[in-house]
Scaffold this motif. Sequence first.
Motif, short mmCIF file in Angstrom:
data_model
loop_
_atom_site.label_atom_id
_atom_site.label_comp_id
_atom_site.label_asym_id
_atom_site.label_seq_id
_atom_site.Cartn_x
_atom_site.Cartn_y
_atom_site.Cartn_z
N LEU A 130 0.86 -1.18 0.00
CA LEU A 130 0.00 0.00 0.00
C LEU A 130 0.90 1.23 0.00
O LEU A 130 2.12 1.11 0.11
N SER A 131 0.31 2.41 -0.10
CA SER A 131 1.13 3.62 -0.08
C SER A 131 1.81 3.76 1.29
O SER A 131 1.36 3.19 2.29
N GLY A 132 2.89 4.53 1.31
CA GLY A 132 3.58 4.76 2.57
C GLY A 132 2.66 5.34 3.64
O GLY A 132 2.68 4.92 4.79
N LYS A 133 1.84 6.30 3.23
CA LYS A 133 0.91 6.93 4.17
C LYS A 133 -0.09 5.93 4.73
O LYS A 133 -0.36 5.90 5.94
N GLY A 157 4.49 0.31 -1.47
CA GLY A 157 5.10 1.30 -0.59
C GLY A 157 6.46 0.91 -0.05
O GLY A 157 7.00 1.59 0.83
N LEU A 158 7.03 -0.17 -0.58
CA LEU A 158 8.26 -0.73 -0.01
C LEU A 158 9.42 0.25 -0.05
O LEU A 158 10.09 0.50 0.97
N GLY A 159 9.70 0.82 -1.23
CA GLY A 159 10.83 1.73 -1.35
C GLY A 159 10.68 2.97 -0.48
O GLY A 159 11.63 3.39 0.19
N ILE A 160 9.49 3.53 -0.46
CA ILE A 160 9.23 4.75 0.31
C ILE A 160 9.45 4.51 1.80
O ILE A 160 10.13 5.27 2.49
N ILE A 161 8.86 3.43 2.32
CA ILE A 161 8.96 3.14 3.75
C ILE A 161 10.39 2.77 4.13
O ILE A 161 10.91 3.22 5.17
N ALA A 162 11.05 1.97 3.29
CA ALA A 162 12.43 1.56 3.60
C ALA A 162 13.36 2.76 3.66
O ALA A 162 14.21 2.86 4.56
N LYS A 169 12.47 6.04 4.17
CA LYS A 169 12.08 6.98 5.22
C LYS A 169 12.55 6.52 6.59
O LYS A 169 12.98 7.35 7.42
N TYR A 170 12.49 5.21 6.85
CA TYR A 170 12.83 4.70 8.18
C TYR A 170 14.13 3.90 8.19
O TYR A 170 14.45 3.27 9.19
#
Length: 264
Positions: free
Chosen positions: A32-35, A66-71, A73-74
Amino acid sequence: MSLHFSVLASGSTGNAFFVETEDHSFLVDAGLSGKQLELLIGQINRSMDKLSGILVTHEHSDHIKGLGIIARKYNLPIYANEKTWMAMEGSLGKIATDQKFHFETETVKSFGSLEVESFGVSHDAAEPMFYVFHHEGKKLALITDTGYVSDRMKGIIRNADAFVFESNHDVEMLRMGRYPWSVKRRILSDVGHVSNEDAAIAMTEVIGDQTKRIYLAHLSKDNNMKDLARLSVNQTLASKGFITGEQFALYDTDPKSPTPLAAI
């Protein structure tokens, strides 16, 4: 501490799963999206910045959106097998080398008191695999996105305390529905998705004395309904002498809201 878990989201539009012990916690997939992922994990009173990493099953977008975004960001480690890395890398954006880890199929990795066992499934992806989590004698099996459940898979997941089990479609709804025949044929094939009835038949061969929870997962939004999936699975289980509510409980999952954090 027990092994805790939640199906954050499950369905044809996006999938994510959370598991934790006293010393580690992981997402399995981030479809899903990062948000959306941040909102979902917040609804079970957990946060992304406490995660130990993300385990990937395969490269389809409903599992890695959302894998790239979350990885990034955190600053989270990502674990996937080599063929999945090759298939998905172009979809993730830039991932730092020190965040990329290989977790090959049919292997076990230890993270403190948590042992994670990977196993191959039959799906039209590069090298799809799912996971069994072992913690202090408890066992949690996650298996979706497979066209059938082989004897080898059954042997690996058998007698889990909890199953998250694909129950993707009702065969008649799929056959009569609006999908083009090419898509229907793909879903019904050995590299597609497991139907309600086939899921239940497989369950009758893996439910054991330890089994207390079964979650019906990855329901198609067009070719299934929660009530129908539960009814079909219950009927098949009952025909083999398994009575839901006595030995074990059956739970729904949802594409937009997490299951309550459960412990085994």
